[in-house]
Design an enzyme around this catalytic site. Structure first.
Site, short mmCIF file in Angstrom:
data_model
loop_
_atom_site.label_atom_id
_atom_site.label_comp_id
_atom_site.label_asym_id
_atom_site.label_seq_id
_atom_site.Cartn_x
_atom_site.Cartn_y
_atom_site.Cartn_z
N LYS A 61 0.81 -1.22 0.00
CA LYS A 61 0.00 0.00 0.00
C LYS A 61 0.84 1.27 0.00
CE LYS A 61 -3.64 -0.36 -0.42
NZ LYS A 61 -4.35 -0.62 -1.72
N HIS A 122 6.62 -7.36 -2.66
CA HIS A 122 6.58 -6.64 -1.38
C HIS A 122 7.67 -7.17 -0.44
CE1 HIS A 122 3.07 -4.43 -2.37
NE2 HIS A 122 2.19 -5.38 -2.19
N SER A 152 -3.61 3.16 5.06
CA SER A 152 -3.98 2.47 3.83
C SER A 152 -3.93 0.96 3.99
CB SER A 152 -3.07 2.91 2.68
OG SER A 152 -3.51 2.39 1.46
#
Length: 309
Positions: A61, A122, A152
């Site tokens: 995010k 990620h 987020s």
């Protein structure tokens, strides 16, 4: 991707999603990862990219999809139709993600694609397969200020029904500070790539800079990719990758993911895309507590984060 292939892909996801549940976290070399990733770790670690592959790395995010869309448009000379050939995770596979059949894992998709490929991850720096560095692959890293990233991620964990149950906001703040969320500590993540950026030729971007002056950052990415596009094309790419345009773009807004996986009634995948939204979530007491912990965890770091622009 043809319309038939797109429907087939969506149907497969819908069938598989019926059996999906929130995956628990399992530590891999000290980093908590969803069990579906941890159980496939040997294959992920063994992945060998082509030297022409591009890696887009972020903490969850932090502007991943935004950057993927910018890069794809740059590589296609701003051709919007070419970038509607398939949804983002098909055009730019998520390296480590793995779901039950018939859904394709990131590795499955990558094996079917010819280089050069745009690859998303990620993973923190220390878990990125070493082949990326040995083959000197170009890497773009995007970092977002901690408070907005936390907000987020919280909303995403609420609507993403495959990630661990986030629990209440008050407790989620502490999980974030302790690095107990999927993909681990935000602090270690952003610092890990920052410390390696010069040695590994990593283009390190800040989400806040991208919001404040998107054209400047798009041009930085263009130069990093050794491209030279006209002013008109750059202006078009900036417009096409605005939050409003991307939220309306079915190939970029993840609307093709069925509700049993991403539940838009809880929160849309693309929620606000703002800098400073954290002020609508943190109480003054929570903000003070977070700031004190932040100072300890980021001590000695010279990273120019901004929580407002």
């Amino acid at each position: 991707m043809s319309n038939g292939e797109e429907i087939s892909c969506t149907t497969a996801i819908e069938k598989a999603s019926a059996s999906l549940t929130r995956f628990p976290l399992i530590p891999v070399r000290g980093i908590p990862l969803m069990s579906c990733i941890a159980e496939n770790w040997d294959n992920i670690w063994a992945f060998r990219p082509d030297p022409s592959d591009l890696l887009i790395a972020t903490y969850p995010k932090a502007g991943t999809t935004w950057t993927q869309e910018i890069v794809d448009l740059l590589l296609h000379n701003g051709d919007a139709e070419a970038c509607k050939r398939a949804p983002t995770p098909i055009r730019s596979p998520f390296l480590e993600i793995k779901f039950p059949p018939p859904m394709s894992s990131g590795l499955d998709l990558l094996t079917k694609m010819d280089p050069p490929r745009i690859i998303k991850t990620h993973l923190p720096f220390q878990l990125v397969p070493t082949g990326f560095w040995e083959n000197k692959c170009k890497t773009i890293y995007v970092a977002r200020n901690a408070k907005d990233n936390l907000v987020s991620y919280y909303h995403f964990d609420c609507m993403n029904l495959t990630q661990p149950e986030p629990g209440p906001w008050e407790g989620y703040i502490h999980k974030f500070m302790r690095g107990e969320l999927a993909w681990g500590s935000w602090y270690d993540h952003v610092k890990g790539f920052w410390e390696e950026r010069k040695k590994r030729n990593i283009l390190y971007l800040f989400y806040e800079d991208m919001k404040e002056n998107p054209r400047h950052e798009v041009e930085r990415i263009m130069r990093y990719l050794d491209l030279s596009l006209s002013d008109e094309v750059i202006r078009n790419i900036v417009e096409l990758t605005s939050f409003k345009k991307m939220k309306e773009n079915p190939m970029a807004n993840y609307s093709f993911i069925p509700a049993p996986v991403f539940d838009p009634s809880i929160s849309p995948f693309m929620r606000k895309g703002e800098v400073g939204d954290w002020e609508n979530h943190f109480t003054p007491e929570q903000s003070k507590m977070f700031d004190e912990d932040y100072e300890k965890q980021m001590k000695g770091s010279n990273m120019p984060f901004r929580s407002k622009i």
